[in-house]
Design an enzyme around this catalytic site. Sequence first.
Site, PDB file in Angstrom:
ATOM      1  N   TYR A 179       3.659  10.715   0.347  1.00 25.13           N
ATOM      2  CA  TYR A 179       2.994  10.211  -0.852  1.00 25.13           C
ATOM      3  C   TYR A 179       3.306   8.732  -1.056  1.00 25.13           C
ATOM      4  O   TYR A 179       2.409   7.917  -1.286  1.00 25.13           O
ATOM      5  CB  TYR A 179       3.450  11.033  -2.062  1.00 25.13           C
ATOM      6  CG  TYR A 179       2.722  10.693  -3.342  1.00 25.13           C
ATOM      7  CD1 TYR A 179       1.460  11.215  -3.593  1.00 25.13           C
ATOM      8  CD2 TYR A 179       3.291   9.856  -4.297  1.00 25.13           C
ATOM      9  CE1 TYR A 179       0.782  10.913  -4.775  1.00 25.13           C
ATOM     10  CE2 TYR A 179       2.622   9.553  -5.475  1.00 25.13           C
ATOM     11  CZ  TYR A 179       1.371  10.081  -5.704  1.00 25.13           C
ATOM     12  OH  TYR A 179       0.702   9.774  -6.862  1.00 25.13           O
ATOM     13  N   SER A 217       0.500   4.017  -7.249  1.00 28.07           N
ATOM     14  CA  SER A 217       1.459   4.829  -7.985  1.00 28.07           C
ATOM     15  C   SER A 217       2.719   4.001  -8.209  1.00 28.07           C
ATOM     16  O   SER A 217       2.909   2.953  -7.568  1.00 28.07           O
ATOM     17  CB  SER A 217       1.814   6.088  -7.194  1.00 28.07           C
ATOM     18  OG  SER A 217       2.928   6.774  -7.739  1.00 28.07           O
TER      19      SER A 217
END
Length: 292
Positions: free
Chosen positions: A157, A144
Amino acid sequence: MSKSKRTISGRTVVITGAASGIGRALAQRLSAHGCAVAIADVDENGLKETDASLNGNTLVRVLDVRDAEAQRDFAAEVREWAPTPIGAVFNNAGVAVAATVLHGAPEDDTWLWDINFHGVVNGTRAFLPILVEQDEGVIVNTSSVYGLLAVPVQSAYSASKFAVRGFTDSLRHELRGTGVAAITVHPGGIRTNIVHNARFREGSDGIGMDREQMAQNFAAVAMTEPAKAAEKIHRGVEKGKARILIGPDAYLLDTVARVAPANGFEWISKFGNVLGKASGKLSQVRNRAHAD
């Protein structure tokens, strides 16, 4: 470092997280490019919808990527089924949690880590022996932009995506001299359901917004459609890239992380409004150009 071009069009590909978002778009694009597609997801209904949108050979498996044994069984099944050599394995399944470190719940972090990181490790270890035996193919692991630069209320995350990045970089070095490669993908804001499906710790968590507000904010800044992301990934893999950035926001955060690794978020917060206005004006110009 020199790039080694490869072809995955026409080969068998494996995609987890294929019930929606980038995973579904990848399945649709690669199927259209002659690939036999093995798709997996824990969402059975979404997986069926993806399968119905594909042409050509498909293998569908309801799969929880947290289950290492199930991943190995899936790999064995794909090996027997594959009509062509496996060109790529896309470990793409992922989830999100929004909470501060102070008010976050350990069980939420564990849930996320088991999917985002251990799911990638399980998929890699299940399919890597097949690729090594072939002496060709590529492992493509989804990280990401938050695996490049961390932001508030995304500690679990970001940590999982940094871990995917480190794991895949290490694997890439181990595979030097073989016909197998490892790639990390760093998507920016992609218009998917990840925020709607995230776990939130609302109320006293310090986020300052509820799920719907966060989903609306995410939708407002998400710059890339899943189909465009799939195109970028497909092209990046075939060009031999080791790392694929998706979206202008990914390039921005990558640059900020290099220039200001310790206080990049503060830099973005300070200049975010200016960049957002500039981006909006650029979009208006592009839209007018397309209309003309």
